[in-house]
Enzyme design. Sequence first.
Site, PDB file in Angstrom:
ATOM      1  N   HIS A  73       1.073  -1.128  -0.144  1.00  0.00           N
ATOM      2  CA  HIS A  73       0.306  -0.036  -0.022  1.00  0.00           C
ATOM      3  C   HIS A  73       0.751   1.702  -0.256  1.00  0.00           C
ATOM      4  CE1 HIS A  73      -3.616   2.290   1.417  1.00  0.00           C
ATOM      5  NE2 HIS A  73      -2.922   3.124   1.861  1.00  0.00           N
ATOM      6  N   GLU A  74       1.768   0.962   0.669  1.00  0.00           N
ATOM      7  CA  GLU A  74       2.106   2.501   1.136  1.00  0.00           C
ATOM      8  C   GLU A  74       3.738   2.899  -0.382  1.00  0.00           C
ATOM      9  OE1 GLU A  74       1.649   4.383   3.130  1.00  0.00           O
ATOM     10  OE2 GLU A  74       0.240   3.775   4.466  1.00  0.00           O
TER      11      GLU A  74
END
Lengths: 494, 494
Positions: free
Chosen positions: B262-263
């Site tokens: 995600h990051e």
Amino acid sequence: MELTAMKEQLTQLERELHAYGHAMGCLSFDAATVAPSGSSEARGLTLSFLSEKHYAALVNPQVRELLDGLWSRRDELDAATLRRTQLLREDLDELTRIPVEEYAAYARITNESSERWRAAKATGDYAVFEPLLAQVLDYSRRFAGYRDATRPAYDVMLDSYEKGMDSATLDALFSMLRSHLTPLLASHSPSEPPAFLSACCPVESQRALSAYLMQVLGLDGSRCALAETEHPFTQGFSKYDVRITTHYYENAFLSSMYSVIHEGGHALYEQGIADEYQYTALADGASMGMHESQSRFYENLVGRSAGFLRFLAPTLRKLFPEALDGVSDDALLRAANRVEPSLVRTEADEVTYPLHIMVRYDLEKQLVAGTLSTKDLPEAWNALYKEYLGVDVPNHTVGVLQDMHWSEGMFGYFPTYALGSAYASQFMHAMRRDLDVDALLARGELAPITQWLGSHVHRYGKLYPPAVLLERATGEAFQPRYYVEHLQAVLKGC
Amino acid sequence: MELTAMKEQLTQLERELHAYGHAMGCLSFDAATVAPSGSSEARGLTLSFLSEKHYAALVNPQVRELLDGLWSRRDELDAATLRRTQLLREDLDELTRIPVEEYAAYARITNESSERWRAAKATGDYAVFEPLLAQVLDYSRRFAGYRDATRPAYDVMLDSYEKGMDSATLDALFSMLRSHLTPLLASHSPSEPPAFLSACCPVESQRALSAYLMQVLGLDGSRCALAETEHPFTQGFSKYDVRITTHYYENAFLSSMYSVIHEGGHALYEQGIADEYQYTALADGASMGMHESQSRFYENLVGRSAGFLRFLAPTLRKLFPEALDGVSDDALLRAANRVEPSLVRTEADEVTYPLHIMVRYDLEKQLVAGTLSTKDLPEAWNALYKEYLGVDVPNHTVGVLQDMHWSEGMFGYFPTYALGSAYASQFMHAMRRDLDVDALLARGELAPITQWLGSHVHRYGKLYPPAVLLERATGEAFQPRYYVEHLQAVLKGC
């Protein structure tokens, strides 16, 4: 203007300078610890912007007027405000005397010179670095002239790192070291390093040792963080936020152990500065040498003492059971105080360390005086290593190129390392009048020791010049003999 | 003034704003990662100083004149310069319209409110927090009025996080989600979570997985560092220096795995912005929703896809041999796509996630409209969780106090999370016209996918408002149905 308003402006100015310093410090610390390798150019832009702002916050007509105004009413100022005014005026004078263009050119050249030094060190090719070193030396000499044309350039340089220091005082220190240490060392035959010194100690256990040491040192852990870097250092943003770093080698547990104690000494100094001086010009160590005196006090006079090592030994055995199985307290003590002349300053033992400094002191004095050219430097370096330490230099990487200091124009900085050790011994001598230091060390009870240093040294920050602080704390002017006696005792004990 | 000179001044202004932002960002990142716990007050002083400087660099008559001057000659400007001028004028207008005293008071109140929220969350005592929330809400409503008194306050708030967004568009999105998902969820009986999901996976192996994932994602590791924090986040100082963070739980390896992906999606966006926009007002994601679309694209549409999970499975089994012994690809796939209504937004699965957002959307709309009072908020919260997710809220800690957003005045922010997912699905739909996405995922070959997003989304930074960017990239205006179809497919597959 009212004096109260002027004092308020002074405080505002210092807060501003502190804020820029804090931001730049944080960017640098981040760079040294966790920043990705390719980020330096982007960070450089921000650092250079902040550094211009920092410069402009100090170097401007309003600040000049404020500081001169305060100075003209110095009889009405309390000691701290007077000293803050004085220190800032000194900084301002220094920055004002150097033409801005030369200052900028110097920044570019030292930047290039540092890069060349790095490249030269990697290959051992001094010739790549020499032309830049010559330029940096030239600028440094010229800047010393701007600062004070009435005194020898090298004395001016010394003074910029250690206010009030001059080559006469250092000559006395180094000649005393030379006359007392070199004969002893000549007849000293180093023992073989014991095998346990290079036995495997897992990094996780070494990290646990670091945490334990920080606790034993009495560092306020909520205000001091430990990070890992190639070269250990301490950075204090304020007494409320200090960072120390170390480097773990699986096969050299003493390396990180003494790094943590050494940097811990720097950190205790930062944390010990009086609350009321925070964010002012006084919120720093009195000088480079004085800061180093605290790190070396803890590293050598505490950390390598018989009492403290015996206190620490059971913990070390518990943390490193395999490496230290069957190692006696005495064997540990001897290992931690082993003396053997070597090539590299940063790896030197306590006794031969000042001889490394002496080499640099002799050489930089001659470089600045113009009696030694940068071209002839390597030969002179090698000759002095042979003369003072009895070692042959096999290549320039571990020889004249080993330190970055000169590449950054830091002529006159090296002596502060030796001064730090000498101050430390003088503090210990004075402390023994008030405390049973050996008994405290044997119990690992460092609080009274740190309190003594806190009330005699730490709390004052930059309130006094180093020589004044030393005399107030110890009751006498600088006395190198305590240091020499200490080194003789170490040499005899090992 | 010459246009060239004005453009040069614009660039200087942006560099200055960037430098302050970079310094503040570094201090905040340091605070979230390594700073000692007791250092926050000291850092607060520096942050507040820098933030004043940042404000003053933009809000002053010279900048107003410059931006108005450029705007008056907007026909002569290239698209990027025009947009930079426009964005900075919007920022300036917004800051100028809010009276400085109210701005300062708001900063103090949100600061206090955040602290109260933290305390309230720890004990579950909503009453401690409510009076502050009421004040923050009041200020937020007033500020919306300053920004644009002609539109409903909530629409103004939405617009500040997602330019051009309004409640009509969101009503359509959420009503479509409600009508398609709630019936399906009502008849969905979640399977038991398999034991391997909570089997022990050593943190060291999870760190190795993170490094592997960053490589598979194609992140430039020399310009992106990974750190560890309680709550994962991404911070980009520039495309040349991005930081992502994760949190390792020994008994939940998927948690960090999906955090890193995600990051990593956020980081790819930052790294993909065009070089020539760096340090300008364009060097950021198009909007909050657009940034979130990239993180969710990688997390859900790449990371939870059958192809990519099958590609990843052998590596996971090698890294976590004990936990994943005998676990089939299908079992892994089902586990990564398990759907079960729950209480806490940040732990929700992909399908029920937008329902958590819907609760907040409904409530904040009413709060801002004044049809719901902060006193009645918890009851309304609990009722909507029962209605949309079918769960009973046992206490306010996992209920109305779970998120910090409202305590900081971030009304209108939550919908960007759902928008991000919806944009992501629309991008995937468009990408499938150009690429055989499934074949690429099955080979773990993400480069063409990232290149597609790079050339359609990333490289533009803030050049276009989100709606324009979306339409340019996908060939159509915002279409929530791709998202709804995707969630239906996930729900059917599990």
